[in-house]
Motif scaffolding. Sequence first.
Motif, PDB file in Angstrom:
ATOM      1  N   GLU A 155       0.846  -1.191   0.000  1.00 23.36           N
ATOM      2  CA  GLU A 155       0.000   0.000   0.000  1.00 23.36           C
ATOM      3  C   GLU A 155       0.880   1.238   0.000  1.00 23.36           C
ATOM      4  O   GLU A 155       1.854   1.324   0.749  1.00 23.36           O
ATOM      5  N   GLY A 156       0.536   2.184  -0.861  1.00 27.01           N
ATOM      6  CA  GLY A 156       1.291   3.425  -0.950  1.00 27.01           C
ATOM      7  C   GLY A 156       0.850   4.425   0.109  1.00 27.01           C
ATOM      8  O   GLY A 156       0.021   4.120   0.974  1.00 27.01           O
ATOM      9  N   GLY A 157       1.399   5.602   0.021  1.00 28.44           N
ATOM     10  CA  GLY A 157       1.061   6.656   0.973  1.00 28.44           C
ATOM     11  C   GLY A 157      -0.318   7.231   0.713  1.00 28.44           C
ATOM     12  O   GLY A 157      -0.998   6.879  -0.252  1.00 28.44           O
ATOM     13  N   ASP A 158      -0.729   8.125   1.599  1.00 24.71           N
ATOM     14  CA  ASP A 158      -2.023   8.782   1.455  1.00 24.71           C
ATOM     15  C   ASP A 158      -2.053   9.612   0.183  1.00 24.71           C
ATOM     16  O   ASP A 158      -1.028  10.122  -0.268  1.00 24.71           O
ATOM     17  N   PHE A 159      -3.224   9.721  -0.396  1.00 23.45           N
ATOM     18  CA  PHE A 159      -3.396  10.515  -1.606  1.00 23.45           C
ATOM     19  C   PHE A 159      -4.821  11.046  -1.650  1.00 23.45           C
ATOM     20  O   PHE A 159      -5.675  10.601  -0.877  1.00 23.45           O
ATOM     21  N   GLN A 160      -5.055  11.986  -2.523  1.00 25.56           N
ATOM     22  CA  GLN A 160      -6.386  12.553  -2.700  1.00 25.56           C
ATOM     23  C   GLN A 160      -6.761  12.507  -4.169  1.00 25.56           C
ATOM     24  O   GLN A 160      -5.901  12.661  -5.037  1.00 25.56           O
ATOM     25  N   ILE A 161      -8.025  12.291  -4.398  1.00 22.89           N
ATOM     26  CA  ILE A 161      -8.560  12.297  -5.758  1.00 22.89           C
ATOM     27  C   ILE A 161      -9.640  13.365  -5.808  1.00 22.89           C
ATOM     28  O   ILE A 161     -10.440  13.497  -4.887  1.00 22.89           O
ATOM     29  N   THR A 162      -9.636  14.118  -6.882  1.00 24.64           N
ATOM     30  CA  THR A 162     -10.684  15.116  -7.041  1.00 24.64           C
ATOM     31  C   THR A 162     -11.551  14.739  -8.236  1.00 24.64           C
ATOM     32  O   THR A 162     -11.192  13.865  -9.023  1.00 24.64           O
ATOM     33  N   THR A 163     -12.672  15.382  -8.347  1.00 29.64           N
ATOM     34  CA  THR A 163     -13.558  15.142  -9.483  1.00 29.64           C
ATOM     35  C   THR A 163     -13.440  16.259 -10.517  1.00 29.64           C
ATOM     36  O   THR A 163     -14.264  16.369 -11.405  1.00 29.64           O
ATOM     37  N   GLN A 164     -12.387  17.057 -10.414  1.00 27.90           N
ATOM     38  CA  GLN A 164     -12.172  18.121 -11.386  1.00 27.90           C
ATOM     39  C   GLN A 164     -11.908  17.492 -12.754  1.00 27.90           C
ATOM     40  O   GLN A 164     -11.152  16.537 -12.877  1.00 27.90           O
TER      41      GLN A 164
END
Length: 183
Positions: free
Chosen positions: A94-103
């Motif tokens: 498992e990698g580090g934390d990340f964020q996904i946007t809906t842009q």
Amino acid sequence: MTARIQKGGLQVSKVLHDLLVDEITPGTGIDPELVWTELESILKDLAPRNRELLAIREELQTKIDSWHKKRIGQPHNAEQYKAFLSEIGYLVKEGGDFQITTQNVDPEISTLAGPQLVVPVMNARFALNAANARWGSLYDALYGNDVISEEGGATKGAGYNPARGAKVIEYGREFLDNSFPLG
């Protein structure tokens, strides 16, 4: 044999060509010739990588199939199987934390809740995985929504709440039994 029309370096089915020209693009301001040009560009760009990924998928599937065939009749050992999947690169750390946007994502993906999963029904495993994904999505949607009351300690929070989980399962089972009875 299907009739084809040459569009740049593409051989396009006449039926698809006519659909695009006669029904899809009229009134949109989109030039059908531009569609074929852009499609050809996309295919030239992505096809080599797609072939690579399909080859990797085939190699992994062959290894997984072989692993299972060697163990026919043996009890399943989850730890051994997980180690095998990690060894062949199917599972990764498992990698580090990340964020996904809906842009810049189409509205039907960014604003509509629900699984965006399409599978060929000819493959039983794919169909089963899709059904399982939808089942999980029902539970996920119920858990995070206000359909399930927070009474009796079933509050939403940062972590999993077993009281809320139990209510979700109860509601989900009742919903499915009433909507899609098996008997």
